[in-house]
Design a protein around this motif. Structure first.
Motif, PDB file in Angstrom:
ATOM      1  N   VAL A  95       0.835  -1.200   0.000  1.00  0.00           N
ATOM      2  CA  VAL A  95       0.000   0.000   0.000  1.00  0.00           C
ATOM      3  C   VAL A  95       0.870   1.251   0.000  1.00  0.00           C
ATOM      4  O   VAL A  95       0.555   2.255  -0.658  1.00  0.00           O
ATOM      5  N   LEU A  96       1.977   1.195   0.698  1.00  0.00           N
ATOM      6  CA  LEU A  96       2.835   2.374   0.857  1.00  0.00           C
ATOM      7  C   LEU A  96       3.585   2.715  -0.415  1.00  0.00           C
ATOM      8  O   LEU A  96       4.087   3.831  -0.562  1.00  0.00           O
ATOM      9  N   LEU A  97       3.664   1.772  -1.363  1.00  0.00           N
ATOM     10  CA  LEU A  97       4.346   2.038  -2.618  1.00  0.00           C
ATOM     11  C   LEU A  97       3.715   3.201  -3.374  1.00  0.00           C
ATOM     12  O   LEU A  97       4.407   3.941  -4.078  1.00  0.00           O
ATOM     13  N   PHE A  98       2.394   3.352  -3.258  1.00  0.00           N
ATOM     14  CA  PHE A  98       1.774   4.479  -3.940  1.00  0.00           C
ATOM     15  C   PHE A  98       1.274   5.553  -2.976  1.00  0.00           C
ATOM     16  O   PHE A  98       1.133   6.710  -3.351  1.00  0.00           O
ATOM     17  N   VAL A  99       1.035   5.185  -1.707  1.00  0.00           N
ATOM     18  CA  VAL A  99       0.557   6.181  -0.743  1.00  0.00           C
ATOM     19  C   VAL A  99       1.623   7.236  -0.473  1.00  0.00           C
ATOM     20  O   VAL A  99       1.330   8.445  -0.460  1.00  0.00           O
ATOM     21  N   VAL A 100       2.874   6.828  -0.258  1.00  0.00           N
ATOM     22  CA  VAL A 100       3.941   7.787   0.066  1.00  0.00           C
ATOM     23  C   VAL A 100       4.214   8.753  -1.091  1.00  0.00           C
ATOM     24  O   VAL A 100       4.254   9.981  -0.883  1.00  0.00           O
ATOM     25  N   PRO A 101       4.382   8.276  -2.340  1.00  0.00           N
ATOM     26  CA  PRO A 101       4.590   9.234  -3.436  1.00  0.00           C
ATOM     27  C   PRO A 101       3.393  10.150  -3.671  1.00  0.00           C
ATOM     28  O   PRO A 101       3.577  11.331  -3.977  1.00  0.00           O
ATOM     29  N   VAL A 102       2.166   9.615  -3.547  1.00  0.00           N
ATOM     30  CA  VAL A 102       0.988  10.471  -3.735  1.00  0.00           C
ATOM     31  C   VAL A 102       0.959  11.550  -2.658  1.00  0.00           C
ATOM     32  O   VAL A 102       0.652  12.719  -2.923  1.00  0.00           O
ATOM     33  N   GLY A 103       1.301  11.183  -1.422  1.00  0.00           N
ATOM     34  CA  GLY A 103       1.360  12.182  -0.363  1.00  0.00           C
ATOM     35  C   GLY A 103       2.393  13.248  -0.658  1.00  0.00           C
ATOM     36  O   GLY A 103       2.180  14.435  -0.366  1.00  0.00           O
ATOM     37  N   ALA A 104       3.520  12.838  -1.258  1.00  0.00           N
ATOM     38  CA  ALA A 104       4.582  13.804  -1.566  1.00  0.00           C
ATOM     39  C   ALA A 104       4.141  14.829  -2.599  1.00  0.00           C
ATOM     40  O   ALA A 104       4.691  15.944  -2.647  1.00  0.00           O
ATOM     41  N   ILE A 105       3.152  14.476  -3.434  1.00  0.00           N
ATOM     42  CA  ILE A 105       2.656  15.420  -4.432  1.00  0.00           C
ATOM     43  C   ILE A 105       2.116  16.677  -3.758  1.00  0.00           C
ATOM     44  O   ILE A 105       2.219  17.782  -4.293  1.00  0.00           O
ATOM     45  N   ALA A 106       1.562  16.518  -2.549  1.00  0.00           N
ATOM     46  CA  ALA A 106       1.022  17.668  -1.816  1.00  0.00           C
ATOM     47  C   ALA A 106       2.112  18.641  -1.407  1.00  0.00           C
ATOM     48  O   ALA A 106       1.818  19.747  -0.938  1.00  0.00           O
ATOM     49  N   GLY A 107       3.387  18.255  -1.578  1.00  0.00           N
ATOM     50  CA  GLY A 107       4.483  19.150  -1.254  1.00  0.00           C
ATOM     51  C   GLY A 107       4.563  20.365  -2.153  1.00  0.00           C
ATOM     52  O   GLY A 107       5.279  21.320  -1.844  1.00  0.00           O
ATOM     53  N   VAL A 108       3.838  20.354  -3.286  1.00  0.00           N
ATOM     54  CA  VAL A 108       3.863  21.510  -4.192  1.00  0.00           C
ATOM     55  C   VAL A 108       2.862  22.573  -3.776  1.00  0.00           C
ATOM     56  O   VAL A 108       2.766  23.620  -4.412  1.00  0.00           O
ATOM     57  N   THR A 109       2.096  22.337  -2.727  1.00  0.00           N
ATOM     58  CA  THR A 109       1.138  23.327  -2.253  1.00  0.00           C
ATOM     59  C   THR A 109       1.878  24.506  -1.620  1.00  0.00           C
ATOM     60  O   THR A 109       3.025  24.372  -1.204  1.00  0.00           O
ATOM     61  N   PRO A 110       1.222  25.679  -1.542  1.00  0.00           N
ATOM     62  CA  PRO A 110       1.889  26.855  -0.943  1.00  0.00           C
ATOM     63  C   PRO A 110       1.947  26.780   0.574  1.00  0.00           C
ATOM     64  O   PRO A 110       1.540  27.688   1.288  1.00  0.00           O
ATOM     65  N   LEU A 111       2.472  25.663   1.076  1.00  0.00           N
ATOM     66  CA  LEU A 111       2.641  25.443   2.503  1.00  0.00           C
ATOM     67  C   LEU A 111       4.104  25.085   2.749  1.00  0.00           C
ATOM     68  O   LEU A 111       4.714  24.402   1.907  1.00  0.00           O
TER      69      LEU A 111
END
Length: 341
Positions: free
Chosen positions: A266-282
């Motif tokens: 499950v973590l194979l795609f959960v971790v990279p998808v979560g990292a996509i949120a790193g492009v937010t203005p936060l």
């Protein structure tokens, strides 16, 4: 950091606190604390060790890229520079995009090289880190889909991954094909902007369009050197993949620590998808990444974890992934002294 940067960063952290506050409201303080009290200290220590493994792997990737560009630094220095990069990313909005200018200056000072080469190095590392994350996430989504029903959230997550896997290479291809026009455009836009800054502020950062175009050209030349070095590419991609695996191990250990282990695939795609949120203005994507991870982990079928369990594990995971490089990298930035950026 000037006043505008401070205001932007402050607003980013307010957004982070707001998102985390909403998560805490929905989960409940008591339920979250109950889960966290179950955390096994020895497993949490292993989680921190996995975090250091991630930083070491990506530090080696940075060292490899710098070697290709003709700047030899030790593994220890590359590790600390990578932590400095993560520190910059974690305190500035838009993740890597916000922290790369500071990181490039840090690299140029530590490796005694030109700023453009430092910028090319960190840009290359960030770009190459994208490749294994997409590959691993697609493999993980495909495998997980064979084990359970392909639910709505899994379809959305997979669509986002597929979209990125197509959009980013296409944008990079067209940018590279038209790099001469891009170089002229950057020079034409940036030169008057720097001249205006030099007029209104007590700093002289003015550069002629010709000089800017020359520096941008040096940046593209460095990118090309990295892209055409097969051995360097293989080593950097291998180090990047290992770093992503360490991150996944860290999140898996977070669930083990609170007594609720989940399937590793499950973590194979959960971790990279979560990292996509790193492009937010936060700052460093903090808040956005946690929200995405908790939403995915608590809703995917076949895992069997509630919101409070997912949030507790994500807090342990992000506590290490976010704060360990801030602690190490903050010390590095303080010693090297790049606060003038």
């Amino acid at each position: 950091m000037n006043g505008a940067q401070l205001r932007t960063t402050a607003l980013g952290f307010l957004g982070t606190f707001a998102i985390l506050g909403l998560l805490l409201y929905f989960v409940g303080v008591e339920d979250l604390l109950r889960e966290l009290r179950q955390a096994d200290p020895e497993t949490v220590a292993l989680l921190v060790a996995a975090t250091l493994g991630w930083l070491a792997a990506w530090g080696y990737g940075l060292r490899t890229v710098l070697h290709v560009l003709g700047s030899d630094i030790s593994f220890a220095k590359s590790f600390f520079v990578l932590n400095g990069a993560m520190f910059s990313n974690n305190i500035t909005p838009f993740g890597q995009a916000g922290g790369e200018p500071v990181t490039a200056l840090l690299i140029s000072k530590v490796a005694d090289t030109e700023y453009e080469r430092g910028l090319a190095a960190i840009a290359s590392v960030d770009s190459l880190n994208f490749v294994p994350s997409i590959t691993l996430s697609l493999l993980g989504a495909g495998f997980y889909a064979t084990q359970t029903s392909f639910g709505r959230r899994l379809r959305i997550a997979t669509a986002a991954i597929v979209g990125l896997s197509v959009a980013v290479p296409v944008a990079a291809f067209f940018g590279w094909r038209h790099r001469s026009a891009l170089r002229r455009t950057v020079a034409r836009v940036l030169a008057p902007a720097l001249e205006w800054v030099s007029r209104v502020l007590p700093v002289d950062v003015a550069l002629s369009p010709e000089k800017i175009e020359h520096r941008v050209s040096e940046f593209f030349d460095s990118i090309e050197r990295v892209a055409t070095n097969r051995r360097g590419l293989a080593l950097t991609l291998g180090a990047s993949t290992l770093g992503w695996v360490f991150q996944m191990i860290a999140l898996w250990l977070a669930f083990v620590a609170i007594g609720s282990p989940i399937p590793f695939d499950v973590l194979l795609f959960v971790v990279p998808v979560g990292a996509i949120a790193g492009v937010t203005p936060l700052p460093g994507g903090a808040g956005g990444i946690e929200a995405v991870l908790v939403t995915l982990l608590s809703s995917l079928p076949g895992i069997g974890v509630g919101w409070e369990t997912a949030f507790a594990a994500v807090i342990l995971f992000r506590g290490a992934i976010y704060w360990v490089p801030i602690g190490i990298g903050g010390a590095v930035v303080s010693v090297v002294g790049v606060d003038s950026v």
